[in-house]
Design an enzyme around this catalytic site. Structure first.
Site, mmCIF file in Angstrom:
data_model
loop_
_atom_site.group_PDB
_atom_site.id
_atom_site.type_symbol
_atom_site.label_atom_id
_atom_site.label_comp_id
_atom_site.label_asym_id
_atom_site.label_seq_id
_atom_site.Cartn_x
_atom_site.Cartn_y
_atom_site.Cartn_z
ATOM 1 N N SER A 1 1.007 -0.985 0.123
ATOM 2 C CA SER A 1 -0.165 0.021 -0.056
ATOM 3 C C SER A 1 0.443 1.084 -0.235
ATOM 4 O O SER A 1 2.117 0.848 -0.006
ATOM 5 C CB SER A 1 -0.708 0.015 1.170
ATOM 6 O OG SER A 1 -1.331 1.296 1.374
ATOM 7 N N TYR B 1 -1.748 5.979 -4.322
ATOM 8 C CA TYR B 1 -3.101 6.463 -4.617
ATOM 9 C C TYR B 1 -2.993 7.316 -5.215
ATOM 10 O O TYR B 1 -1.466 8.490 -4.366
ATOM 11 C CB TYR B 1 -2.691 6.706 -2.518
ATOM 12 C CG TYR B 1 -4.123 5.730 -1.667
ATOM 13 C CD1 TYR B 1 -5.588 5.631 -2.736
ATOM 14 C CD2 TYR B 1 -3.912 4.635 -0.268
ATOM 15 C CE1 TYR B 1 -6.166 4.106 -1.961
ATOM 16 C CE2 TYR B 1 -4.676 4.159 0.127
ATOM 17 C CZ TYR B 1 -6.096 3.544 -0.837
ATOM 18 O OH TYR B 1 -6.986 2.832 0.297
ATOM 19 N N THR C 1 -6.204 2.518 -7.097
ATOM 20 C CA THR C 1 -7.234 2.379 -6.106
ATOM 21 C C THR C 1 -7.928 3.570 -6.065
ATOM 22 O O THR C 1 -7.504 4.824 -6.029
ATOM 23 C CB THR C 1 -6.703 1.809 -4.478
ATOM 24 O OG1 THR C 1 -5.959 0.894 -4.120
ATOM 25 C CG2 THR C 1 -8.589 2.007 -3.866
ATOM 26 N N LYS D 1 -8.157 -1.160 -9.460
ATOM 27 C CA LYS D 1 -8.717 -1.415 -8.187
ATOM 28 C C LYS D 1 -9.717 -0.865 -7.280
ATOM 29 O O LYS D 1 -9.444 0.424 -7.478
ATOM 30 C CB LYS D 1 -7.898 -1.516 -7.272
ATOM 31 C CG LYS D 1 -8.060 -2.638 -5.581
ATOM 32 C CD LYS D 1 -7.287 -2.877 -5.037
ATOM 33 C CE LYS D 1 -7.603 -3.394 -3.475
ATOM 34 N NZ LYS D 1 -8.348 -2.440 -2.310
ATOM 35 N N HIS E 1 -13.593 -2.023 -1.090
ATOM 36 C CA HIS E 1 -12.769 -1.970 -0.011
ATOM 37 C C HIS E 1 -12.985 -2.306 0.867
ATOM 38 O O HIS E 1 -12.560 -2.094 2.159
ATOM 39 C CB HIS E 1 -12.519 -0.343 -0.170
ATOM 40 C CG HIS E 1 -11.118 0.295 0.122
ATOM 41 N ND1 HIS E 1 -10.429 0.515 -0.655
ATOM 42 C CD2 HIS E 1 -11.023 0.139 1.324
ATOM 43 C CE1 HIS E 1 -9.520 1.611 0.191
ATOM 44 N NE2 HIS E 1 -9.783 1.240 1.193
HETATM 45 C C1 LIG Z 1 -6.908 -2.396 7.383
HETATM 46 C C2 LIG Z 1 -7.316 -2.324 6.306
HETATM 47 C C3 LIG Z 1 -6.595 -1.448 5.444
HETATM 48 C C4 LIG Z 1 -7.050 -1.444 4.064
HETATM 49 N N1 LIG Z 1 -5.842 -0.617 3.268
HETATM 50 C C5 LIG Z 1 -5.921 -0.273 2.057
HETATM 51 C C6 LIG Z 1 -5.252 0.253 1.034
HETATM 52 O O1 LIG Z 1 -4.437 1.311 1.618
HETATM 53 N N2 LIG Z 1 -5.676 0.503 -0.562
HETATM 54 C C7 LIG Z 1 -6.185 -0.349 -0.801
HETATM 55 O O2 LIG Z 1 -6.599 -0.245 -2.386
HETATM 56 N N3 LIG Z 1 -7.051 -1.528 -0.024
HETATM 57 C C8 LIG Z 1 -7.094 -1.332 1.057
HETATM 58 N N4 LIG Z 1 -7.364 -2.218 1.768
HETATM 59 C C9 LIG Z 1 -8.722 -3.043 1.570
HETATM 60 C C10 LIG Z 1 -8.492 -4.037 1.203
HETATM 61 O O3 LIG Z 1 -7.403 -4.016 -0.392
HETATM 62 C C11 LIG Z 1 -9.090 -5.369 0.218
HETATM 63 O O4 LIG Z 1 -9.578 -4.578 -1.001
HETATM 64 C C12 LIG Z 1 -10.193 -5.691 1.565
HETATM 65 O O5 LIG Z 1 -9.555 -5.871 2.609
HETATM 66 C C13 LIG Z 1 -10.622 -6.780 0.418
HETATM 67 O O6 LIG Z 1 -11.750 -7.339 1.463
HETATM 68 P P1 LIG Z 1 -11.837 -8.828 2.990
HETATM 69 O O7 LIG Z 1 -10.835 -7.441 3.588
HETATM 70 O O8 LIG Z 1 -12.706 -8.668 3.735
HETATM 71 O O9 LIG Z 1 -11.184 -9.312 2.189
HETATM 72 C C14 LIG Z 1 -7.795 -2.200 3.204
HETATM 73 C C15 LIG Z 1 -8.347 -3.216 4.189
HETATM 74 C C16 LIG Z 1 -8.455 -2.843 5.367
HETATM 75 C C17 LIG Z 1 -9.138 -4.008 6.002
#
Ligand SMILES: Cc1cc2nc3c(=O)[nH]c(=O)nc-3n(C[C@H](O)[C@H](O)[C@H](O)COP(=O)(O)O)c2cc1C
Length: 362
Positions: A107, A130, A156, A233, A257
């Site tokens: 990330s 981002y 994203t 994404k 997300h």
């Molecule tokens: C704590 C946390 C931080 C996240 N940070 C990002 C991020 O920095 N960039 C991003 O594109 N998605 C981020 N996501 C989304 C994840 O990439 C992903 O789409 C999502 O967690 C998938 O769902 P799941 O946790 O139910 O498997 C984050 C999700 C969580 C739970």
């Protein structure tokens, strides 16, 4: 090694280890968390129709994403602030992913620099971007990711602003002061601690820094400055997936997300068939899906509906919390075992056998 019965049980185990404010940040979703719950529920609406006596003694689940070989159709998605879970943060997760033969997506808002992650893992890696209002920052991130051997840029697109995370507002979330946004220098990261008033300082950082004016034109700009393929994404509509392809994306992630942005939207798996259909008519674009995938059978469902790979998010962070890199490896090994057994029981020796007729009424 962490003993894991299934991925779902990890949340309760990690909760015992984490500060409640930080647990809520990771586990939580937007607003009423309807989408968060739907992400888990949606999978079971697709019933599996297995085939018998197809000879499944020798099985393989290896595949490729954007030409990179991976040992199973599961990729580690970008998740920021992994220092909340374990002192080794993203370096542990990246190393675990490499050892299990899959891709780690770093990330933008990691607690380790993209260079440090690259050095720690040595495995295949993508960089999630981002886009900052300051185009110079954006350009520099892309150049650094290319120089450090990241083989794809994951843009994203579902976060023009931070989603309405009410748990974080209730808890008055403040990230621990020792956790840095390691891709940036001190003068930049200092902003992140200046938050005051309602809302979390992270939300204020996002509002101040990320560019909500982004359009599909910027995807073309990114394509022009990035030497590596671009993965978009966070699309849900088939029309957006089609636009992603038209503007040069090599892959899309059907994602909401993790239920953390707009509440009330469908699960990624629900929109997967429409997205697969939309991109199929426009040439070569891989499709991945995430959101609540927790079972080997979920991975099978996604592949049967046309996804090339699945991203599994929070369970990775729970594994990291419970046992660092070894915990992440244990999570990946558990899902691998479930995929393998599900393939055998469904009559699939390889992923080529996972076709749409594995889904009832597909
Ligand atoms: C704590 C946390 C931080 C996240 N940070 C990002 C991020 O920095 N960039 C991003 O594109 N998605 C981020 N996501 C989304 C994840 O990439 C992903 O789409 C999502 O967690 C998938 O769902 P799941 O946790 O139910 O498997 C984050 C999700 C969580 C739970």
């Amino acid at each position: 090694m962490l003993d894991i019965l299934n991925l779902d049980e990890l949340e309760a185990r990690a909760r015992e280890r984490l500060d409640p404010m930080l647990f809520d940040y990771i586990a939580g979703g937007a607003a009423d968390e309807w989408t968060l719950a739907e992400n888990r529920a949606a999978w079971s609406r697709y019933q599996l129709l297995p085939r018998m006596l197809r000879g499944v003694a020798n099985r393989s689940m290896s595949t490729t994403v954007l030409g990179t070989p991976i040992s199973m159709p599961v990729v580690v998605p970008p998740m920021g602030f992994q220092g909340l879970c374990h002192p080794d943060a993203e370096t542990a997760t990246a190393r675990a992913a490499a050892e299990e033969g899959t891709i780690f997506c770093a990330s933008t808002v990691s607690n380790r620099s993209l260079e440090a992650i690259a050095q720690a893992s040595g495995g295949p890696r993508w960089f999630q971007l981002y886009v900052y209002r300051d185009k110079g920052i954006t350009r520099s991130l892309v150049e650094r990711a290319a120089a450090a051997g990241y083989s794809a840029l994951c843009l994203t697109v579902d976060t023009p602003l931070a989603g309405p995370r009410e748990r974080d507002r209730r808890n008055n979330l403040r990230m621990p002061g020792h956790l840095k946004l390691a891709n940036f220098d001190e003068s930049h990261t200092a902003m992140h601690h200046h938050g005051a008033g309602p809302g979390s300082s992270l939300a204020q950082y996002i509002t101040a820094q990320w560019d909500p004016a982004l359009t599909w034109k910027d995807v073309e700009w990114l394509r022009s400055i990035a030497p590596m393929p671009v993965v978009v994404k966070g699309v849900l509509a088939g029309g957006d997936a089609a636009l992603a392809v038209e503007h040069g994306a090599s892959a899309v992630v059907v994602s909401n997300h993790g239920g953390r942005q707009l509440d009330g939207v469908p699960a990624g798996i629900t929109m997967l068939p429409a997205v697969v259909d939309a991109v199929a008519r426009r040439g070569n674009c891989e499709v991945y899906v995430d959101g609540g995938a927790r079972r080997g059978t979920d991975v099978l469902r996604a592949l049967a509906l046309g996804a090339r790979a699945v991203m599994i998010g929070r369970p990775i962070l729970w594994g990291l919390t419970l046992d660092g890199a070894d915990g992440v490896r244990a999570v990946l090994q558990r899902i691998r075992a479930e995929i393998d057994l599900s393939m055998a029981l469904a009559g699939c020796a390889t992923l080529d056998d996972v076709t749409s007729d594995l889904i009832l009424h597909a």
